[in-house]
Scaffold this active site. Structure first.
Site, PDB file in Angstrom:
ATOM      1  N   GLU A 116       6.643  94.828  17.251  1.00  0.00           N
ATOM      2  CA  GLU A 116       7.388  94.813  18.515  1.00  0.00           C
ATOM      3  C   GLU A 116       8.694  95.600  18.420  1.00  0.00           C
ATOM      4  OE1 GLU A 116       5.779  93.850  20.908  1.00  0.00           O
ATOM      5  OE2 GLU A 116       4.528  92.117  20.398  1.00  0.00           O
ATOM      6  N   HIS A 139      12.454  87.387  19.220  1.00  0.00           N
ATOM      7  CA  HIS A 139      11.197  87.104  19.910  1.00  0.00           C
ATOM      8  C   HIS A 139      10.484  85.967  19.196  1.00  0.00           C
ATOM      9  CE1 HIS A 139       7.262  87.416  21.664  1.00  0.00           C
ATOM     10  NE2 HIS A 139       6.712  87.757  20.514  1.00  0.00           N
ATOM     11  N   HIS A 141       7.549  82.313  20.093  1.00  0.00           N
ATOM     12  CA  HIS A 141       6.500  81.768  20.961  1.00  0.00           C
ATOM     13  C   HIS A 141       6.793  80.299  21.289  1.00  0.00           C
ATOM     14  CE1 HIS A 141       3.667  84.931  18.826  1.00  0.00           C
ATOM     15  NE2 HIS A 141       4.560  85.498  19.628  1.00  0.00           N
ATOM     16  N   GLU A 169      23.167  71.888  31.109  1.00  0.00           N
ATOM     17  CA  GLU A 169      23.776  73.011  30.387  1.00  0.00           C
ATOM     18  C   GLU A 169      23.047  74.333  30.589  1.00  0.00           C
ATOM     19  OE1 GLU A 169      23.299  72.886  25.861  1.00  0.00           O
ATOM     20  OE2 GLU A 169      22.162  71.173  26.579  1.00  0.00           O
ATOM     21  N   HIS A 210       2.534  84.386  26.249  1.00  0.00           N
ATOM     22  CA  HIS A 210       2.838  84.934  24.929  1.00  0.00           C
ATOM     23  C   HIS A 210       4.147  84.371  24.359  1.00  0.00           C
ATOM     24  CE1 HIS A 210       3.126  88.713  22.167  1.00  0.00           C
ATOM     25  NE2 HIS A 210       3.845  87.725  21.700  1.00  0.00           N
TER      26      HIS A 210
HETATM   27  O1  2HA Z   1       5.091  89.685  15.423  1.00  0.00           O
HETATM   28  O2  2HA Z   1       4.802  87.910  17.813  1.00  0.00           O
HETATM   29  O3  2HA Z   1       4.286  89.738  19.626  1.00  0.00           O
HETATM   30  C1  2HA Z   1       3.977  89.156  16.021  1.00  0.00           C
HETATM   31  C2  2HA Z   1       4.236  88.900  17.439  1.00  0.00           C
HETATM   32  C3  2HA Z   1       3.794  89.944  18.360  1.00  0.00           C
HETATM   33 ZN    ZN Z   2       4.730  87.550  19.882  1.00  0.00          ZN
END
Ligand code: 2HA
Ligand code: ZN
Length: 273
Positions: A116, A139, A141, A169, A210
């Protein structure tokens, strides 16, 4: 062999990736982080003058030419970063023409930055226009937030209002709300461009089905933003688990009052006043 350097930045990365993993936000190779370091901060690393590998970027990163980023590796597991930072983290320097980057530390076994990376660098470029102090893109999940992308309309105003109303908050931490892109294929320049376009308006962008892309001036602050967003989503899930009936709520007027009290400006048009 790269000397093991536990700079405060590496330490911070090790700790935060471990914590995010333990919260089930980074199963297997899920999640990635990039952290801009200043030239003087890079001095804490050994041998950064030695280029270990050079890779083409495939887009124009001249806005961040010469910048250093400490970044997690592609295919690497957050679970492992704590114990093997010199394998799963790397320090890269963007070339002066913005077309490629050099690996100058880490990725000892030949690794390279996250798949990414385009989304990260394009987001950095966009956030730097909003705030020159911009440093981190994170990033991961987050489970409850991802679940909401199945049950709720993918509408920024709608999702921001839910997240603001789940705890007092939220509006202080992300008064601009949360951005949303359509579902897209991960890893592509296209998702990077769509994410970055949203980053001009939002610090956090939902990737439906995602995960979340979050940005900020420090790792603690950026991770804190993820925590607050996911906590709100978790409360929303629990409200659903308790039957979903809302008997009382934080009103729009009260949200505005919280924002006023903390000197924040909510996203224009997101509150009904
Ligand atoms: O790095 O999360 O979006 C793996 C991921 C791809
Ligand atoms: Zn991801």
């Amino acid at each position: 062999m790269t000397k093991f350097v536990d700079s405060s930045f590496v330490k911070n990365m090790r700790e935060v990736t471990r914590e995010s993993y333990l919260r089930y936000w980074d199963e297997r190779n899920g999640g990635n982080v990039s952290y801009r370091l200043l030239a003087e901060e890079v001095e804490g690393f050994e041998d950064v003058s030695e280029v270990k590998a050079t890779y083409e970027l495939g887009f124009n990163a001249s806005a961040i030419a010469g910048f250093y980023y400490l970044v997690t590796g592609t295919g690497r597991y957050f679970r492992n970063v704590y114990d093997r930072p010199t394998l799963d983290l790397g320090l890269v320097k963007i070339s002066e023409d913005g077309k490629s980057y050099d690996v100058v530390w880490g990725f000892e076994d030949g690794g390279k930055p996250t798949s990414e990376f385009p989304s990260h660098l394009l987001s950095h470029i966009e956030r730097l226009k909003v705030n020159p102090e911009q440093r981190v893109v994170f990033h991961c999940h987050p489970t409850n937030l991802i679940a909401m992308s199945f049950t709720q309309p993918l509408d920024e105003r709608h999702l921001s209002r839910i997240l603001w109303k789940m705890q007092a908050e939220s509006i202080v931490v992300f008064p601009e709300g949360i951005g949303v892109i359509p579902y897209m294929t991960p890893g592509t320049n296209a998702i990077g461009e769509a994410t970055a376009a949203k980053m001009s308006e939002f610090q956090a962008v939902l990737w439906p089905h995602h995960g979340l892309f979050a940005s900020g001036v420090s790792l603690d602050e950026t991770y804190g933003l993820v925590e607050v967003i996911e906590k709100a989503a978790m409360i929303f899930s629990q409200v659903g688990a308790q039957g979903g009936q809302i008997l009382q709520e934080i009103t729009d007027q009260e949200l505005q009052e919280i924002a006023d009290y903390f000197g924040q400006t909510p996203h224009a048009g997101f509150l009904d006043l």
